[in-house]
Design a protein around this motif. Structure first.
Motif: not given
Length: 720
Positions: A571-577, A596-601
């Motif tokens: 589970l990451s805030g980084d890009t899908a690639a 591409e998940r934010s802290p809230e997501q």
């Protein structure tokens, strides 16, 4: 709809701090007291964090009234958490416990020696006329223990008794009071049947247990404050030469931010461009380009450039503040074992008092003497004193602490261990957790007249003074590289770097920037990862491809988790690639990746998973804080931020490779703690009837109580 609900929730609850708590009984009494106040619909007190969650429906309760009610029990309520005060209070309490225990051990030993001689009288150890003086000596030596060492329990016991929520300290207070009262009465009547040693043993054992407990608590108290400590407390207003405190500004005011500075308030860029490190929020260490209109959050750091922002949220309203509030709310949740021990403490006192009364009345009805009746009642009080119960949990952790530290594991929250035995899903943050923040060279593509070595040296010369992650990767690959001789280094935010030297001009940056300067760049480029194009004196020199470096042992760690029967996700805030590239190297499929998940997501995903399975979350960034707190088991790893480390239940200094061992250890620890609690309860169920029947005298009761604690200790040793 989600934001509306969130706002409503925030408007009907508040996190406050309660100063003066020094045991779980205090928290239980305060929780019950707050719940009975007008307007309060919810109250949850977290002793470890010194905080309480107070909820209401329509009208906010009168906090001046709540402060007054709390002060009557000897505590102080603060409307805002104060981590510095909590730390000072914890240090002061620990020092006082150490002094009280030292006094109890020294004077208790002297009190036990004459008492032991009295017990040995039937064997001819002393003359009959020496029994009373020795009994008196036992009482005199016990005075410092009774008046100083035991005061720690009397205050809490009386306060919780007044609140109608008696707990372990109330039991200790009653047992000590009963043993001393009977002993003094016996001395006045010329009898040597005294029980000062019993009181001394109770106090000493309980101080030892309380001191052990302080080694594994007080971590959560710093969580909220650490979020704010990540932020500067002053900013530079537009058209000003001096910095001003953050609390003097309002939304709409404009501030300046230069390269290397950290943003103190949320805002929108109105002028300028640059590169921003937003890892504190997104978890992604690669700087992102910003321009007018970009929304920035407090805690982000400007790597390159200079910008002017319009403030959108001041201190207390920032995104980081909302994250801190979310964590504080989650920290007030109670675990199953904690609720169980609260229930036991609530019902144990009346049961023991009733048993002591029945034991006393039984002897009197059987025409026994008052001395025998009181001795039976005291035996019940002493033999059921919950030393074993209070030691059941902290002993397991303390004895296993050396093993944990050897493996780089620091336990920060006891209740979370209960969930570890049932963990089904382990979710990992990517950047900083599975990978390092410094990229690694994947491959080199030197031009026709260049070599791998010359291309690397050229890149190192151009970027030697840069703080960009790519530059860090180069320095890691060339640890013996020296500063480029002479010349002038220029950096263009989001484009690249230029090095002008006596030997000409060299460029390193993005392909389109080099093309705009007339450099012919080959069309072939990698689909994923970071890249650096280089040119020397107007001629293309080559390309260096970077990818994220996996931390040592990560692949083996994931295989071990699968072998243990657990699911694994990223589970990451980084890009899908970037996420899929790492996943492919780790042998994971696309269904196991959420990018591409934010802290809230992240928080919402973990909360959703936690509603139907036991989930552990492993992360290292401040943006991981809410997810760590929401998971059944939060694990912080590596060089984590202070706030993230505090929000987690467990901290792994050696990285995520220790996760399988940690879960296995936690399973064993929870099992042993349950066994200890079960033994303590079984002991009380068996010993109470024996004491009521007169089969256990007070001295033997004290010995039995010690043996009960010894059994818990021996069982706890199995954790090693």
């Amino acid at each position: 709809m989600a934001s509306h609900n969130s706002a409503a929730s925030a408007a009907t609850e508040q996190i406050v701090m309660i100063e003066g708590m020094h045991c779980g009984g205090c928290a239980l009494a305060l929780e019950q007291l707050l719940q009975r106040q007008p307007g309060v619909t919810q109250a949850a007190v977290n002793f470890a964090a010194d905080i309480a969650l107070i909820g209401w429906r329509e009208q906010k309760p009168d906090f001046s009234l709540l402060k007054k009610v709390v002060s009557r029990l000897g505590y102080t309520l603060h409307e805002q958490p104060d981590p510095d005060l909590s730390r000072r209070q914890a240090a002061h309490q620990r020092k006082r416990l150490q002094w009280r225990l030292a006094v109890a051990v020294v004077f208790g030993m002297w009190s036990m020696m004459p008492a032991l001689l009295v017990y040995l009288y039937p064997l001819g150890a002393i003359e009959a006329n020496m029994r009373w003086p020795l009994a008196l000596a036992s009482g005199l030596f016990a005075i410092p223990v009774l008046l100083y060492s035991g005061a720690h329990f009397y205050r809490s016991g009386l306060l919780t008794l007044r609140a109608g929520q008696p707990g372990l300290d109330s039991l200790i207070t009653l047992a000590v009071l009963a043993s001393v009262t009977i002993s003094v009465w016996q001395l006045q009547h010329g009898s040597a049947h005294v029980y000062f040693d019993v009181a001394v043993m109770l106090i000493t054992f309980q101080l030892f247990a309380r001191l052990i407990e302080t080694n594994v608590r007080r971590r959560a108290a710093e969580v909220v404050g650490r979020y704010f400590q990540q932020m500067p407390d002053s900013v530079l207003p537009e058209n000003s030469a001096e910095r001003v405190p953050c609390d003097t500004l309002s939304p709409g005011d404009k501030i300046c931010l230069t390269a290397g500075e950290q943003l103190a308030l949320d805002g929108i860029v109105v002028q300028g461009t640059g590169l921003l490190d937003a890892a504190i929020i997104t978890g992604e260490h690669e700087p992102e380009s910003i321009e007018p209109g970009s929304e920035l959050f407090a805690g982000s750091r400007l790597v390159e450039g200079e910008i002017i922002l319009a403030i959108t949220a001041t201190a207390g309203q920032r995104r980081a503040d909302r994250l801190a509030h979310t964590i504080s709310t989650l920290l007030t949740r109670k675990s199953a074992l904690q609720r169980l021990t609260d229930t036991i403490a609530r019902w144990l006192l009346p049961v023991i008092l009733l048993a002591a009364l029945l034991g006393t009345m039984t002897v009197l009805l059987q025409q026994g003497s008052l001395q025998q009746a009181l001795a039976h009642g005291l035996a019940v009080l002493v033999v059921t004193c919950p030393c074993a119960l209070s030691l059941a949990t902290p002993l397991v952790i303390t004895l296993g602490h050396a093993q944990l530290l050897k493996n780089g594991i620091m336990l920060q929250d006891l209740p979370a261990l209960e969930a570890a035995a049932d963990i089904e899903l382990v979710v990992f943050d990517k950047t900083g957790t599975l990978t390092t923040s410094t990229p690694q060279i994947a491959h080199l593509e030197p031009a026709q007249d260049e070599t791998n070595a010359s291309l690397l040296q050229l890149a190192a010369d151009i970027l030697y003074h840069s703080a960009h992650p790519v530059a860090l990767g180069l320095r890691a690959a060339l640890p013996e590289a020296t500063a480029a001789p002479g010349g002038r280094h220029l950096s263009l935010a989001g484009q690249g770097s230029r090095w002008q030297s006596p030997n000409g001009e060299a460029l390193a940056g993005k392909a389109h920037w080099l093309q705009s300067l007339g450099i012919k760049v080959p069309a072939q480029q990698p689909a994923t990862g970071m890249g650096l194009h280089l040119a020397r004196n107007g001629r293309y020199a080559g390309y260096i491809a970077f990818h994220e470096a996996l931390r040592p042992g990560i692949s083996t760690m994931l295989k071990q988790l699968v072998e243990q029967g657990r699911q694994v996700k990223i589970l990451s805030g980084d890009t899908a690639a970037a996420c899929h590239q790492v996943a492919a190297r780790l042998g994971l499929n696309e269904s196991q990746i959420l990018a591409e998940r934010s802290p809230e997501q992240k928080l919402r995903f973990i909360a959703s998973c936690a509603s139907h399975c036991k989930v552990a979350f492993v992360g290292d960034g401040l943006n991981d804080g809410p997810a760590l707190a929401a998971a059944h088991l939060g694990i912080a790893v590596g060089n984590t931020s202070a706030a993230t480390g505090g929000a987690a239940d467990i901290y792994l200094s050696k990285g995520a490779a220790a996760v399988p061992f940690t879960l296995a250890w936690a399973q064993r620890a929870r099992r042993l703690m349950r066994q200890n609690i079960g033994w303590a309860l079984a002991y009380n169920l068996l010993i109470i009837p024996a004491a009521m029947a007169g089969w256990v005298q007070p001295v033997l009761a004290a010995v039995a109580m010690s043996l009960s604690s010894l059994c818990v200790l021996l069982n706890s040793l199995r954790i090693q």
